[in-house]
Write a protein that holds these residues in place. Structure first.
Motif, PDB file in Angstrom:
ATOM      1  N   ALA A 202       0.826  -1.206   0.000  1.00 11.37           N
ATOM      2  CA  ALA A 202       0.000   0.000   0.000  1.00 11.37           C
ATOM      3  C   ALA A 202       0.859   1.254   0.000  1.00 11.37           C
ATOM      4  N   VAL A 203       1.932   1.232   0.775  1.00 12.17           N
ATOM      5  CA  VAL A 203       2.828   2.403   0.802  1.00 12.17           C
ATOM      6  C   VAL A 203       3.497   2.605  -0.552  1.00 12.17           C
ATOM      7  N   ILE A 204       3.971   1.508  -1.175  1.00 10.98           N
ATOM      8  CA  ILE A 204       4.622   1.630  -2.488  1.00 10.98           C
ATOM      9  C   ILE A 204       3.634   2.129  -3.529  1.00 10.98           C
ATOM     10  N   LEU A 205       2.398   1.619  -3.524  1.00 11.23           N
ATOM     11  CA  LEU A 205       1.384   2.051  -4.491  1.00 11.23           C
ATOM     12  C   LEU A 205       1.041   3.509  -4.301  1.00 11.23           C
ATOM     13  N   ARG A 206       0.941   3.934  -3.092  1.00  7.91           N
ATOM     14  CA  ARG A 206       0.626   5.330  -2.841  1.00  7.91           C
ATOM     15  C   ARG A 206       1.760   6.239  -3.295  1.00  7.91           C
ATOM     16  N   CYS A 207       2.980   5.816  -3.023  1.00  5.85           N
ATOM     17  CA  CYS A 207       4.123   6.620  -3.474  1.00  5.85           C
ATOM     18  C   CYS A 207       4.178   6.678  -4.995  1.00  5.85           C
ATOM     19  N   THR A 208       3.860   5.574  -5.675  1.00  2.19           N
ATOM     20  CA  THR A 208       3.870   5.556  -7.137  1.00  2.19           C
ATOM     21  C   THR A 208       2.826   6.495  -7.699  1.00  2.19           C
ATOM     22  N   ARG A 209       1.619   6.444  -7.145  1.00  2.00           N
ATOM     23  CA  ARG A 209       0.577   7.350  -7.627  1.00  2.00           C
ATOM     24  C   ARG A 209       0.933   8.799  -7.358  1.00  2.00           C
ATOM     25  N   PHE A 210       1.484   9.055  -6.220  1.00  2.00           N
ATOM     26  CA  PHE A 210       1.864  10.424  -5.901  1.00  2.00           C
ATOM     27  C   PHE A 210       2.941  10.931  -6.858  1.00  2.00           C
ATOM     28  N   LYS A 211       3.884  10.058  -7.178  1.00  2.00           N
ATOM     29  CA  LYS A 211       4.953  10.454  -8.097  1.00  2.00           C
ATOM     30  C   LYS A 211       4.422  10.661  -9.509  1.00  2.00           C
ATOM     31  N   LYS A 212       3.399   9.890  -9.900  1.00  2.00           N
ATOM     32  CA  LYS A 212       2.848   9.996 -11.242  1.00  2.00           C
ATOM     33  C   LYS A 212       2.070  11.288 -11.422  1.00  2.00           C
ATOM     34  N   HIS A 213       1.331  11.678 -10.427  1.00  2.00           N
ATOM     35  CA  HIS A 213       0.500  12.890 -10.525  1.00  2.00           C
ATOM     36  C   HIS A 213       1.182  14.124  -9.940  1.00  2.00           C
ATOM     37  N   TYR A 214       2.388  13.988  -9.601  1.00  2.00           N
ATOM     38  CA  TYR A 214       3.065  15.133  -8.980  1.00  2.00           C
ATOM     39  C   TYR A 214       3.542  16.104 -10.048  1.00  2.00           C
ATOM     40  N   ARG A 215       3.233  17.349  -9.900  1.00  2.00           N
ATOM     41  CA  ARG A 215       3.705  18.413 -10.784  1.00  2.00           C
ATOM     42  C   ARG A 215       4.416  19.439  -9.927  1.00  2.00           C
ATOM     43  N   PRO A 216       5.697  19.607 -10.268  1.00  2.00           N
ATOM     44  CA  PRO A 216       6.433  20.587  -9.447  1.00  2.00           C
ATOM     45  C   PRO A 216       5.923  22.003  -9.656  1.00  2.00           C
ATOM     46  N   ALA A 217       5.819  22.771  -8.651  1.00  2.00           N
ATOM     47  CA  ALA A 217       5.321  24.149  -8.729  1.00  2.00           C
ATOM     48  C   ALA A 217       6.395  25.053  -9.325  1.00  2.00           C
ATOM     49  N   ARG A 218       5.923  25.968 -10.260  1.00  2.00           N
ATOM     50  CA  ARG A 218       6.864  26.927 -10.881  1.00  2.00           C
ATOM     51  C   ARG A 218       7.221  28.021  -9.887  1.00  2.00           C
ATOM     52  N   ALA A 219       8.446  28.468 -10.081  1.00  2.00           N
ATOM     53  CA  ALA A 219       8.908  29.541  -9.198  1.00  2.00           C
ATOM     54  C   ALA A 219       8.224  30.842  -9.563  1.00  2.00           C
ATOM     55  N   ILE A 220       7.643  31.502  -8.675  1.00  2.00           N
ATOM     56  CA  ILE A 220       6.938  32.776  -8.900  1.00  2.00           C
ATOM     57  C   ILE A 220       7.943  33.906  -8.769  1.00  2.00           C
ATOM     58  N   ALA A 221       8.031  34.705  -9.915  1.00  2.00           N
ATOM     59  CA  ALA A 221       8.966  35.836  -9.918  1.00  2.00           C
ATOM     60  C   ALA A 221       8.473  36.904  -8.968  1.00  2.00           C
ATOM     61  N   ARG A 222       9.371  37.319  -8.176  1.00  2.00           N
ATOM     62  CA  ARG A 222       9.004  38.369  -7.221  1.00  2.00           C
ATOM     63  C   ARG A 222       8.922  39.717  -7.925  1.00  2.00           C
ATOM     64  N   SER A 223       7.852  40.430  -7.733  1.00  2.00           N
ATOM     65  CA  SER A 223       7.681  41.770  -8.347  1.00  2.00           C
ATOM     66  C   SER A 223       8.552  42.778  -7.615  1.00  2.00           C
ATOM     67  N   ARG A 224       9.162  43.593  -8.439  1.00  2.00           N
ATOM     68  CA  ARG A 224      10.004  44.623  -7.832  1.00  2.00           C
ATOM     69  C   ARG A 224       9.154  45.636  -7.105  1.00  2.00           C
ATOM     70  N   PRO A 225       9.655  46.106  -6.065  1.00  2.00           N
ATOM     71  CA  PRO A 225       8.861  47.099  -5.313  1.00  2.00           C
ATOM     72  C   PRO A 225       8.708  48.385  -6.119  1.00  2.00           C
ATOM     73  N   CYS A 226       7.523  48.876  -6.156  1.00  2.00           N
ATOM     74  CA  CYS A 226       7.241  50.105  -6.921  1.00  2.00           C
ATOM     75  C   CYS A 226       7.954  51.286  -6.281  1.00  2.00           C
ATOM     76  N   ARG A 227       8.716  51.915  -7.133  1.00  2.00           N
ATOM     77  CA  ARG A 227       9.412  53.114  -6.657  1.00  2.00           C
ATOM     78  C   ARG A 227       8.510  54.322  -6.819  1.00  2.00           C
ATOM     79  N   HIS A 228       8.373  55.023  -5.825  1.00  2.00           N
ATOM     80  CA  HIS A 228       7.504  56.228  -5.866  1.00  2.00           C
ATOM     81  C   HIS A 228       8.201  57.313  -6.683  1.00  2.00           C
ATOM     82  N   GLN A 229       7.512  57.690  -7.696  1.00  2.00           N
ATOM     83  CA  GLN A 229       8.070  58.773  -8.514  1.00  2.00           C
ATOM     84  C   GLN A 229       7.908  60.096  -7.784  1.00  2.00           C
ATOM     85  N   HIS A 230       9.016  60.735  -7.697  1.00  2.00           N
ATOM     86  CA  HIS A 230       8.990  62.037  -6.996  1.00  2.00           C
ATOM     87  C   HIS A 230       8.460  63.100  -7.947  1.00  2.00           C
TER      88      HIS A 230
END
Length: 236
Positions: free
Chosen positions: A182-210
């Motif tokens: 059961a543990v091996i089957l669960r690990c196999t299914r998890f590995k099959k449906h696993y999609r790694p999450a993409r890295a989210i680009a951090r937005s640069r902080p808005c510079r206040h225009q003087h």
């Protein structure tokens, strides 16, 4: 159990020598070891080829040659007299129809207890016409071992314990395999449906225009114009 086997060995080694000197004159059955249960009965057949036996004794070897029972055959009459008080009412003597009158008896010991474990042997007494003296002949012994439980029941009990242990181990192994699968089957299914999450680009902080504030023109008192002001240029 080891003590019983030692008793059997000693009984076979210490059998009366009369049976070896003249084995065809007296006999006793069964010669083999008898494993009896508490409160059970044991039958011993004693027979002889003597033509004029005077009596028959049944003796216990390891209890100081105690006389269990004596069967008197004097004057052709069969009478029984129990010698040992511990066997009172527990011994039956039955003539054996396979032998001549007074030449064979079945001795039945009933209500056996643990203290009755012993080597029992038959002893025939007769009158020797050659020497004109009473003599006796002893047969081979029968080893009777009394136990609390029947050997077959004890073997069945050990077999049931062994079966229970085997079933328990088998059930444990099966459960272990099922859990692992059961543990091996669960690990196999998890590995099959696993999609790694993409890295989210951090937005640069808005510079206040003087925002520089618009400088309003400095209103000079002399350069300010007004609709109501007077034009002195014509006057001058």
């Amino acid at each position: 159990m080891r003590g019983h086997w030692w008793s059997c060995l000693l009984g076979l080694l210490c059998m009366p020598a009369g049976a070896l000197l003249d084995p065809w004159t007296v006999s006793q059955n069964p010669p083999a070891i008898s494993l009896m249960r508490v409160n059970s009965s044991a039958e011993i057949l004693c027979s002889t080829s003597l033509s004029n036996p005077m009596g028959l004794y049944l003796l216990g070897y390891f209890q100081g040659d105690r006389s269990v029972v004596y069967v008197s055959l004097a004057e052709g009459r069969v009478t029984k007299r129990t010698v040992h008080s511990g066997f009172t009412g527990r011994v039956d003597v039955v003539p054996d129809p396979g032998t001549g009158p007074g030449c064979g008896f079945t001795l039945r010991l009933s209500l056996l207890g643990l203290e009755d474990t012993d080597v029992y042997y038959c002893k025939w007494s007769y009158f020797n016409t050659h020497t004109l003296t009473p003599e006796s002949l002893e047969s081979n012994g029968t080893v009777v071992i009394v136990r609390e439980r029947d050997p077959q029941e004890q073997c069945d009990g050990h077999a049931m314990d062994l079966i229970f242990i085997v079933l328990s181990v088998t059930a444990f192994i099966v459960m272990l395999f099922l859990f692992t699968g059961a543990v091996i089957l669960r690990c196999t299914r998890f590995k099959k449906h696993y999609r790694p999450a993409r890295a989210i680009a951090r937005s640069r902080p808005c510079r206040h225009q003087h925002v520089f504030p618009q400088h309003r023109g400095q209103q000079l008192p002399y350069s300010s114009r007004s609709a109501d002001s007077l034009d002195f240029r014509g006057i001058l």
